[in-house]
Scaffold this motif. Structure first.
Motif, PDB file in Angstrom:
ATOM      1  N   UNK A 221       0.831  -1.198   0.000  1.00 37.03           N
ATOM      2  CA  UNK A 221       0.000   0.000   0.000  1.00 37.03           C
ATOM      3  C   UNK A 221       0.869   1.252   0.000  1.00 37.03           C
ATOM      4  N   UNK A 222       0.267   2.370  -0.392  1.00 38.22           N
ATOM      5  CA  UNK A 222       0.951   3.652  -0.231  1.00 38.22           C
ATOM      6  C   UNK A 222       1.089   4.016   1.240  1.00 38.22           C
ATOM      7  N   UNK A 223       0.239   3.427   2.074  1.00 36.90           N
ATOM      8  CA  UNK A 223       0.323   3.621   3.513  1.00 36.90           C
ATOM      9  C   UNK A 223       1.423   2.722   4.066  1.00 36.90           C
ATOM     10  N   UNK A 224       2.426   3.314   4.697  1.00 36.50           N
ATOM     11  CA  UNK A 224       3.583   2.549   5.161  1.00 36.50           C
ATOM     12  C   UNK A 224       3.165   1.453   6.139  1.00 36.50           C
ATOM     13  N   UNK A 225       2.293   1.782   7.094  1.00 38.41           N
ATOM     14  CA  UNK A 225       1.874   0.795   8.081  1.00 38.41           C
ATOM     15  C   UNK A 225       1.119  -0.366   7.460  1.00 38.41           C
ATOM     16  N   UNK A 226       0.178  -0.066   6.576  1.00 43.40           N
ATOM     17  CA  UNK A 226      -0.622  -1.130   5.953  1.00 43.40           C
ATOM     18  C   UNK A 226       0.210  -1.992   5.011  1.00 43.40           C
ATOM     19  N   UNK A 227       1.334  -1.466   4.530  1.00 41.57           N
ATOM     20  CA  UNK A 227       2.179  -2.245   3.626  1.00 41.57           C
ATOM     21  C   UNK A 227       2.763  -3.488   4.294  1.00 41.57           C
ATOM     22  N   UNK A 228       2.823  -3.485   5.616  1.00 41.54           N
ATOM     23  CA  UNK A 228       3.335  -4.663   6.311  1.00 41.54           C
ATOM     24  C   UNK A 228       2.324  -5.819   6.310  1.00 41.54           C
ATOM     25  N   UNK A 229       1.059  -5.538   5.991  1.00 37.92           N
ATOM     26  CA  UNK A 229       0.023  -6.562   6.112  1.00 37.92           C
ATOM     27  C   UNK A 229       0.319  -7.783   5.237  1.00 37.92           C
ATOM     28  N   UNK A 230       0.715  -7.538   3.982  1.00 35.79           N
ATOM     29  CA  UNK A 230       0.936  -8.670   3.075  1.00 35.79           C
ATOM     30  C   UNK A 230       2.086  -9.542   3.542  1.00 35.79           C
ATOM     31  N   UNK A 231       3.251  -8.945   3.767  1.00 35.87           N
ATOM     32  CA  UNK A 231       4.416  -9.748   4.138  1.00 35.87           C
ATOM     33  C   UNK A 231       4.202 -10.428   5.486  1.00 35.87           C
ATOM     34  N   UNK A 232       3.570  -9.729   6.436  1.00 34.56           N
ATOM     35  CA  UNK A 232       3.303 -10.338   7.738  1.00 34.56           C
ATOM     36  C   UNK A 232       2.332 -11.494   7.642  1.00 34.56           C
ATOM     37  N   UNK A 233       1.292 -11.348   6.825  1.00 36.12           N
ATOM     38  CA  UNK A 233       0.295 -12.416   6.682  1.00 36.12           C
ATOM     39  C   UNK A 233       0.909 -13.661   6.045  1.00 36.12           C
ATOM     40  N   UNK A 234       1.740 -13.470   5.026  1.00 36.39           N
ATOM     41  CA  UNK A 234       2.372 -14.625   4.373  1.00 36.39           C
ATOM     42  C   UNK A 234       3.295 -15.341   5.345  1.00 36.39           C
ATOM     43  N   UNK A 235       4.112 -14.598   6.060  1.00 31.45           N
ATOM     44  CA  UNK A 235       5.051 -15.219   6.990  1.00 31.45           C
ATOM     45  C   UNK A 235       4.332 -15.880   8.153  1.00 31.45           C
TER      46      UNK A 235
ATOM     47  N   UNK B 171      18.757 -22.877   8.089  1.00 32.36           N
ATOM     48  CA  UNK B 171      18.607 -23.077   6.646  1.00 32.36           C
ATOM     49  C   UNK B 171      17.197 -23.549   6.300  1.00 32.36           C
ATOM     50  N   UNK B 172      16.651 -24.441   7.110  1.00 29.52           N
ATOM     51  CA  UNK B 172      15.286 -24.920   6.854  1.00 29.52           C
ATOM     52  C   UNK B 172      14.299 -23.769   6.954  1.00 29.52           C
ATOM     53  N   UNK B 173      14.421 -22.963   7.990  1.00 33.17           N
ATOM     54  CA  UNK B 173      13.480 -21.853   8.169  1.00 33.17           C
ATOM     55  C   UNK B 173      13.598 -20.835   7.034  1.00 33.17           C
ATOM     56  N   UNK B 174      14.820 -20.518   6.635  1.00 32.84           N
ATOM     57  CA  UNK B 174      14.982 -19.556   5.538  1.00 32.84           C
ATOM     58  C   UNK B 174      14.335 -20.065   4.268  1.00 32.84           C
ATOM     59  N   UNK B 175      14.540 -21.343   3.977  1.00 30.75           N
ATOM     60  CA  UNK B 175      13.948 -21.916   2.774  1.00 30.75           C
ATOM     61  C   UNK B 175      12.429 -21.938   2.865  1.00 30.75           C
ATOM     62  N   UNK B 176      11.891 -22.371   4.005  1.00 31.10           N
ATOM     63  CA  UNK B 176      10.437 -22.482   4.175  1.00 31.10           C
ATOM     64  C   UNK B 176       9.765 -21.110   4.095  1.00 31.10           C
ATOM     65  N   UNK B 177      10.287 -20.155   4.835  1.00 38.02           N
ATOM     66  CA  UNK B 177       9.678 -18.823   4.836  1.00 38.02           C
ATOM     67  C   UNK B 177       9.893 -18.127   3.492  1.00 38.02           C
ATOM     68  N   UNK B 178      11.088 -18.281   2.920  1.00 37.44           N
ATOM     69  CA  UNK B 178      11.365 -17.649   1.637  1.00 37.44           C
ATOM     70  C   UNK B 178      10.479 -18.184   0.529  1.00 37.44           C
ATOM     71  N   UNK B 179      10.314 -19.494   0.491  1.00 35.17           N
ATOM     72  CA  UNK B 179       9.473 -20.064  -0.548  1.00 35.17           C
ATOM     73  C   UNK B 179       8.020 -19.648  -0.399  1.00 35.17           C
ATOM     74  N   UNK B 180       7.563 -19.487   0.828  1.00 31.94           N
ATOM     75  CA  UNK B 180       6.186 -19.040   1.029  1.00 31.94           C
ATOM     76  C   UNK B 180       5.971 -17.647   0.449  1.00 31.94           C
ATOM     77  N   UNK B 181       6.968 -16.784   0.571  1.00 31.19           N
ATOM     78  CA  UNK B 181       6.867 -15.445   0.009  1.00 31.19           C
ATOM     79  C   UNK B 181       6.901 -15.485  -1.523  1.00 31.19           C
ATOM     80  N   UNK B 182       7.748 -16.315  -2.070  1.00 27.13           N
ATOM     81  CA  UNK B 182       7.837 -16.423  -3.534  1.00 27.13           C
ATOM     82  C   UNK B 182       6.563 -16.995  -4.147  1.00 27.13           C
ATOM     83  N   UNK B 183       5.870 -17.840  -3.389  1.00 32.27           N
ATOM     84  CA  UNK B 183       4.650 -18.466  -3.895  1.00 32.27           C
ATOM     85  C   UNK B 183       3.397 -17.615  -3.662  1.00 32.27           C
ATOM     86  N   UNK B 184       3.513 -16.567  -2.880  1.00 32.64           N
ATOM     87  CA  UNK B 184       2.323 -15.776  -2.488  1.00 32.64           C
ATOM     88  C   UNK B 184       1.865 -14.862  -3.625  1.00 32.64           C
TER      89      UNK B 184
END
Length: 247
Positions: free
Chosen positions: A107-121, A234-247
């Motif tokens: 979002x153009x709103x800085x605070x609301x912009x965290x919603x997507x990345x936070x929800x995926x993670x 390494x497992x956590x980085x891969x798991x969390x990273x892939x979730x972001x790439x797939x979102x």
């Protein structure tokens, strides 16, 4: 424009699009990451090669280099906001997430912009058995929370059922991109996190004197939660990273 990180060449992981980097945190924080094409996301899995205490963008001159050295810590300052964190090769799960400005997920709103990345993670954490919820709305920062990242709660951050922070977020915007930085720990470095902050910079205890270092550590421990040691960084980085790439 500053060059990209040089300590380790940009490297594709087996998961398409997940990039890996290792080296000194100060070098990575100073670098400009490439802006992805609109509608795509790039995720960087970052490994600190040394324990480092990192101040937020507005915390100029906060950290005491002598105290840091005695604690075995390098010192750095990032260009995203928020408070002090420690990055450690043995405990830190660190990801940087970059999207182009204008991407519909931010979002153009800085605070609301965290919603997507936070929800995926948060969804990825729950899939791995870590029960969390995303903090929505304004942040909650007292004096300690403004000083130390994991002592406060910001928009999009992931909290356990007791309201303790499991994953922290920060953000930087340029004309071309939005860059998020995400951090979680196998074990939260409660004692190391305030180690480079001089006593007179610690929050007041209500009697006009700074909180004792022991009290700061105890309060930070009360406000934070770890991922646990059942899985590797390494497992956590891969798991969390892939979730972001797939979102």
């Amino acid at each position: 424009m500053k060059p990209g990180p040089e300590a380790t060449p940009l490297e594709e992981s087996p998961h398409h699009g997940l990039r890996r980097w290792s080296g000194a945190p100060a070098t990575f924080h100073a670098a400009d990451l490439p802006t992805p094409a609109l509608g795509t996301v790039e995720v960087w899995a970052v490994t600190s090669d040394r324990p480092t205490v990192v101040a937020g963008s507005t915390q100029r001159d906060l950290l005491d280099v002598g105290l840091a050295a005695r604690a075995g810590l390098d010192v750095a300052r990032r260009r995203t906001g928020g408070g002090v964190v420690v990055v450690d090769p043995q405990s830190s799960v660190w990801l940087d997430v970059v999207l182009a400005r204008g991407d519909g997920r931010v979002s153009d709103d800085v605070g609301r912009s965290f919603d997507w990345v936070g929800s995926v993670l948060a969804g990825a954490l729950r899939e791995a058995g870590v029960e969390v919820a995303v903090h929505r709305g304004p942040g909650r920062w007292d004096e300690l929370g403004r000083l130390i990242c994991f002592a406060g709660v910001g928009p999009g951050e992931c909290l356990d059922r007791d309201g303790r922070k499991v994953l922290g977020l920060s953000q930087r915007r340029t004309r071309d991109q939005v860059r998020f930085q995400a951090m979680a720990y196998l074990e939260v470095p409660v004692a190391l996190t305030p180690a480079a902050i001089a006593d007179h910079r610690l929050p007041g205890a209500g009697d006009g004197k700074p909180m004792s270092r022991q009290a700061v550590e105890a309060e930070l421990g009360r406000r934070t939660a770890s991922l646990g040691t059942g899985r590797t960084i390494a497992w956590w980085r891969s798991h969390l990273g892939q979730s972001l790439l797939n979102a």
